[in-house]
Design a protein around this motif. Structure first.
Motif, PDB file in Angstrom:
ATOM      1  N   VAL A 191       0.972  -1.132   0.045  1.00  0.00           N
ATOM      2  CA  VAL A 191      -0.005  -0.128  -0.145  1.00  0.00           C
ATOM      3  C   VAL A 191       0.867   1.227   0.169  1.00  0.00           C
ATOM      4  CG1 VAL A 191      -1.965  -1.023   1.149  1.00  0.00           C
ATOM      5  CG2 VAL A 191      -0.180  -0.017   2.524  1.00  0.00           C
ATOM      6  N   ASN A 192       2.101   1.205   0.500  1.00  0.00           N
ATOM      7  CA  ASN A 192       2.940   2.251   0.499  1.00  0.00           C
ATOM      8  C   ASN A 192       3.574   2.696  -0.634  1.00  0.00           C
ATOM      9  OD1 ASN A 192       2.627   2.623   3.362  1.00  0.00           O
ATOM     10  ND2 ASN A 192       4.058   0.964   3.585  1.00  0.00           N
ATOM     11  N   SER A 193       3.261   1.808  -1.908  1.00  0.00           N
ATOM     12  CA  SER A 193       3.830   2.209  -3.232  1.00  0.00           C
ATOM     13  C   SER A 193       2.928   2.741  -4.132  1.00  0.00           C
ATOM     14  CB  SER A 193       3.927   0.799  -3.759  1.00  0.00           C
ATOM     15  OG  SER A 193       2.766   0.037  -4.096  1.00  0.00           O
ATOM     16  N   ILE A 194       1.679   3.162  -3.350  1.00  0.00           N
ATOM     17  CA  ILE A 194       0.648   3.907  -4.333  1.00  0.00           C
ATOM     18  C   ILE A 194       0.518   5.310  -3.977  1.00  0.00           C
ATOM     19  CG2 ILE A 194      -1.882   3.936  -4.988  1.00  0.00           C
ATOM     20  CD1 ILE A 194      -0.417   1.376  -5.875  1.00  0.00           C
ATOM     21  N   ASN A 195       1.143   5.991  -4.909  1.00  0.00           N
ATOM     22  CA  ASN A 195       1.108   7.668  -4.798  1.00  0.00           C
ATOM     23  C   ASN A 195      -0.057   8.394  -5.458  1.00  0.00           C
ATOM     24  OD1 ASN A 195       3.521   7.716  -2.918  1.00  0.00           O
ATOM     25  ND2 ASN A 195       4.493   6.941  -4.675  1.00  0.00           N
ATOM     26  N   THR A 196      -0.283   7.636  -6.637  1.00  0.00           N
ATOM     27  CA  THR A 196      -1.445   8.297  -7.424  1.00  0.00           C
ATOM     28  C   THR A 196      -2.527   7.060  -7.716  1.00  0.00           C
ATOM     29  OG1 THR A 196      -0.488   8.052  -9.532  1.00  0.00           O
ATOM     30  CG2 THR A 196       0.049   9.724  -8.363  1.00  0.00           C
ATOM     31  N   LEU A 197      -3.646   7.703  -8.370  1.00  0.00           N
ATOM     32  CA  LEU A 197      -4.722   6.691  -8.799  1.00  0.00           C
ATOM     33  C   LEU A 197      -4.190   5.858  -9.920  1.00  0.00           C
ATOM     34  CD1 LEU A 197      -7.711   6.481  -7.696  1.00  0.00           C
ATOM     35  CD2 LEU A 197      -8.312   7.884  -9.606  1.00  0.00           C
ATOM     36  N   GLU A 198      -3.453   6.279 -10.774  1.00  0.00           N
ATOM     37  CA  GLU A 198      -2.917   5.550 -11.892  1.00  0.00           C
ATOM     38  C   GLU A 198      -2.100   4.392 -11.247  1.00  0.00           C
ATOM     39  OE1 GLU A 198      -3.076   9.859 -13.379  1.00  0.00           O
ATOM     40  OE2 GLU A 198      -2.892   8.956 -11.198  1.00  0.00           O
ATOM     41  N   ASP A 199      -1.297   4.565 -10.245  1.00  0.00           N
ATOM     42  CA  ASP A 199      -0.470   3.434  -9.760  1.00  0.00           C
ATOM     43  C   ASP A 199      -1.350   2.236  -9.490  1.00  0.00           C
ATOM     44  OD1 ASP A 199       1.604   5.240  -9.780  1.00  0.00           O
ATOM     45  OD2 ASP A 199       1.463   5.750  -7.495  1.00  0.00           O
ATOM     46  N   LEU A 228      -9.123  -4.572   6.940  1.00  0.00           N
ATOM     47  CA  LEU A 228      -8.756  -3.699   5.853  1.00  0.00           C
ATOM     48  C   LEU A 228      -7.447  -3.045   5.990  1.00  0.00           C
ATOM     49  CD1 LEU A 228     -12.265  -1.947   5.934  1.00  0.00           C
ATOM     50  CD2 LEU A 228     -11.547  -3.653   4.260  1.00  0.00           C
ATOM     51  N   VAL A 229      -6.813  -2.581   5.118  1.00  0.00           N
ATOM     52  CA  VAL A 229      -5.682  -1.646   4.975  1.00  0.00           C
ATOM     53  C   VAL A 229      -5.981  -0.587   4.033  1.00  0.00           C
ATOM     54  CG1 VAL A 229      -4.050  -3.366   5.596  1.00  0.00           C
ATOM     55  CG2 VAL A 229      -4.690  -3.058   3.061  1.00  0.00           C
ATOM     56  N   LYS A 230      -5.356   0.489   4.366  1.00  0.00           N
ATOM     57  CA  LYS A 230      -5.653   1.661   3.365  1.00  0.00           C
ATOM     58  C   LYS A 230      -4.540   2.462   2.920  1.00  0.00           C
ATOM     59  CE  LYS A 230      -5.664   4.979   7.278  1.00  0.00           C
ATOM     60  NZ  LYS A 230      -6.423   6.185   8.277  1.00  0.00           N
ATOM     61  N   LEU A 231      -4.942   3.210   1.673  1.00  0.00           N
ATOM     62  CA  LEU A 231      -3.798   3.959   1.014  1.00  0.00           C
ATOM     63  C   LEU A 231      -3.597   5.364   1.947  1.00  0.00           C
ATOM     64  CD1 LEU A 231      -4.924   3.719  -2.754  1.00  0.00           C
ATOM     65  CD2 LEU A 231      -3.371   2.379  -1.397  1.00  0.00           C
ATOM     66  N   LYS A 232      -2.642   5.756   1.840  1.00  0.00           N
ATOM     67  CA  LYS A 232      -2.196   7.107   2.559  1.00  0.00           C
ATOM     68  C   LYS A 232      -2.805   8.267   1.618  1.00  0.00           C
ATOM     69  CE  LYS A 232       1.193  10.245   4.231  1.00  0.00           C
ATOM     70  NZ  LYS A 232       0.318  10.644   5.403  1.00  0.00           N
ATOM     71  N   GLY A 233      -3.589   9.018   2.300  1.00  0.00           N
ATOM     72  CA  GLY A 233      -4.281  10.094   1.746  1.00  0.00           C
ATOM     73  C   GLY A 233      -3.411  11.497   1.907  1.00  0.00           C
ATOM     74  N   ASN A 234      -3.927  12.515   1.448  1.00  0.00           N
ATOM     75  CA  ASN A 234      -3.208  13.793   1.375  1.00  0.00           C
ATOM     76  C   ASN A 234      -3.224  14.408   2.880  1.00  0.00           C
ATOM     77  OD1 ASN A 234      -2.429  14.395  -1.287  1.00  0.00           O
ATOM     78  ND2 ASN A 234      -4.570  14.258  -1.668  1.00  0.00           N
ATOM     79  N   ASP A 235      -2.414  15.280   3.073  1.00  0.00           N
ATOM     80  CA  ASP A 235      -2.742  16.097   4.312  1.00  0.00           C
ATOM     81  C   ASP A 235      -3.996  16.640   4.510  1.00  0.00           C
ATOM     82  OD1 ASP A 235      -0.049  15.388   5.383  1.00  0.00           O
ATOM     83  OD2 ASP A 235       0.850  17.053   4.788  1.00  0.00           O
ATOM     84  N   PRO A 236      -4.678  16.629   5.695  1.00  0.00           N
ATOM     85  CA  PRO A 236      -5.912  17.290   5.692  1.00  0.00           C
ATOM     86  C   PRO A 236      -5.904  18.601   5.592  1.00  0.00           C
ATOM     87  CG  PRO A 236      -5.143  16.872   8.102  1.00  0.00           C
ATOM     88  CD  PRO A 236      -4.254  16.200   7.134  1.00  0.00           C
ATOM     89  N   GLU A 237      -7.042  19.049   4.830  1.00  0.00           N
ATOM     90  CA  GLU A 237      -7.413  20.448   4.494  1.00  0.00           C
ATOM     91  C   GLU A 237      -8.743  21.027   5.288  1.00  0.00           C
ATOM     92  OE1 GLU A 237      -5.472  21.264   0.156  1.00  0.00           O
ATOM     93  OE2 GLU A 237      -7.771  20.892   0.346  1.00  0.00           O
TER      94      GLU A 237
END
Length: 533
Positions: free
Chosen positions: A201-209, A341-350
């Protein structure tokens, strides 16, 4: 909030405004503002030790109608509400007539309730559910004086930044839930399949990945859709707001609170634009959906199915679901679904106007007793017993305490999931002070400290505090919103030729006043800016 996430999330919210609670309480009682049909005298004047400032008179019993939405109906609603009422009778000499509505009918039902003048004491009133318009129509009471008199607990515990979310023209009309103040979204996956195929999961940086993963699931897991979307609901890949173009642009576009979906602020120019016409990032995302649909990564009935991603996930029809990237959200959802479940890392919260107002409670204009209702709301922000009773049900029935860990709970022996307990409405994020709630066994002991750190690193978007008043262009907004509702399932699921559908969509927007709306949003935004410090 970022361009594509804001655009797709707003499209979702402005159309199907969510998915789950049905009539849990008794029938709504029609009442005028005096509430004479819903009041009885009583000699019981017991109250909270400190229900509000001073010693308010609570000698008259009140039945307060509370509207909310969630995963209803629940099998044990009657029993849980009876326990809530027993407690409230002792605290503030009041009970609630609990009106739970399913996501599928909630928006339509509430519009009728507000118009008809039925009794509404406390109601879920998030920004994305036509909050500003309802304020303009007089559906809610201003709360400033009520807060000062009976809401000291709220003022002492709630981050003051939250109150901007419920403020319109300088007056407070709704109280946000005390939870994460910023937003960041993610996609969660079944851990067994992540482990089975050695995905990181740490390898996914964008949706395309994600594309190699999707191909692997498509090729090796028959009966499982790599991506499940429901055009009739609010599911959208925009929940994972990372595409290569959007990352390169550093998320320059912001959704405008109160404005129709598609109107976004270009932070580089400080101008309002129509994303489906002028944002290459938004158009790119829609074309990516279309490409993935054609490759078989998205369920073929995405545009028409009534089955939400959540339900499809629980039924084993997909391996992924959408969610928040707030602390421990994967653990929360694992407990709720009974699936690790495991999750992808999102962006910093806004922090946006939307993020501080996406879960709020308002007091209705037709409330039989606004003061008592504010006392109830104050208890929801300060009373651990009440908030845990509402969120998790009755101790010993819906949950049990973990031995030696008073703040931790678990399911009773022999119960597989929360749904099996008869009370799992999924409303923890809607009511009061979330930081007062118990932790489920398996959650981090420092969860609320993580929330504090999460909130502290959240940063405000440029348009924070701005809320568009649709009244000057309400006719155009109504028509445009219906066009969005019509085209969203086709655009957001990639189901048809994107160039053709997008051209038709934009043409209809232009022909029905989207430019008028844009000009009005820009005018109000420019006026708002001049008043900022």
């Amino acid at each position: 909030m970022k361009s594509s996430k804001r655009w797709s999330m707003a499209l979702a919210c402005l159309t199907a405004i969510m998915l789950v609670i049905s009539g849990c309480g008794g029938n709504s009682k029609s009442s005028n503002s005096t509430g004479s049909t819903n009041v009885e005298s009583t000699t019981n004047n017991k109250g909270s030790e400190d229900p509000a400032a001073g010693n308010p008179d609570i000698s008259t019993f009140r039945k307060l109608t509370v509207y909310t939405v969630g995963n209803f109906p629940q099998n044990n609603t009657k029993e849980v509400v009876a326990e809530i009422n027993k407690y409230l009778k002792e605290k503030i000499n009041a009970e609630i007539d609990f009106q739970g509505l399913p996501w599928s009918s909630w928006a339509e039902k509430m519009a009728l309730v507000y118009q008809s003048g039925e009794q509404v004491d406390l109601t879920f009133a998030p920004n994305w559910a036509d909050f500003a318009n309802n304020v303009a129509k007089g559906a809610f009471l201003p709360l400033d004086d009520l807060l000062a008199e009976h809401g000291q607990g709220i003022m002492e515990t709630l981050d003051p930044r939250f109150l901007d979310g419920g403020t319109v023209d300088g007056k407070i009309y709704a109280i946000p839930t005390n939870k994460e103040i910023g937003e960041s979204h993610t996609i969660m996956f079944r851990k067994d399949l992540i482990d089975k195929y050695g995905f990181d999961v740490n390898s996914i940086n964008t949706l395309e990945d994600l594309e190699p993963w999707l191909q692997t699931i498509k090729d090796n897991e028959p009966g499982i859709a790599p991506i499940w979307l429901s055009g009739s609901g609010s599911d959208t890949l925009g929940y994972f707001d990372k595409t290569r173009p959007s990352m390169e642009e550093n998320f320059r576009y912001e959704l405008v609170a109160g404005a129709p979906a598609g109107i976004v602020l270009d932070t580089k120019t400080d101008k309002m634009i129509i994303s489906s016409m002028e944002s290459d990032i938004a158009i790119y995302r829609l074309k990516l959906y279309n490409d993935w649909f054609n490759k078989g990564f998205i369920n073929k009935d995405a545009a028409t199915t009534k089955t939400s991603t959540e339900d499809a996930f629980k039924a084993g029809k997909t391996w992924m679901k959408f969610g928040s990237d707030k602390p421990d959200s994967d653990k929360e959802d694992s407990i709720a679904t009974g699936i690790e479940l495991v999750k992808l890392k999102g962006n910093d919260p806004e922090i946006s106007t939307a993020s501080v107002s996406n879960s709020m409670m308002a007091i209705g204009r037709t409330s039989v007793d606004p003061e008592r209702t504010m006392m109830l709301l104050n208890l929801l922000h300060t009373d651990p017993h009440l908030i845990n009773l509402i969120d998790f049900g009755v101790e010993g029935k819906q949950y049990v305490k973990v031995e030696g860990k008073d703040n931790f709970i678990k399911l009773p022996d022999g119960v597989a999931t929360r749904a099996d307990t008869g009370w799992a409405p999924g409303i923890e994020w809607m009511f009061g002070n979330q930081t007062l709630t118990y932790l489920w066994e398996g959650e981090s002991a420092d969860k609320w400290e993580k929330f504090k750190a999460y909130n502290e690193k959240a940063h405000k978007v440029k348009s924070f505090g701005f809320n568009f008043n649709t009244d000057p262009v309400k006719t155009q907004v109504s028509v445009v919103s219906n066009i969005i509702k019509e085209y969203r399932p086709l655009l957001e699921t990639g189901s048809l030729d994107i160039d053709k559908v997008l051209a038709e969509y934009n043409q209809k927007l232009k022909a029905n006043g989207i430019e008028d709306i844009r000009e009005q949003v820009q005018k109000q935004y420019d006026e708002w800016k001049t008043k900022q410090p």
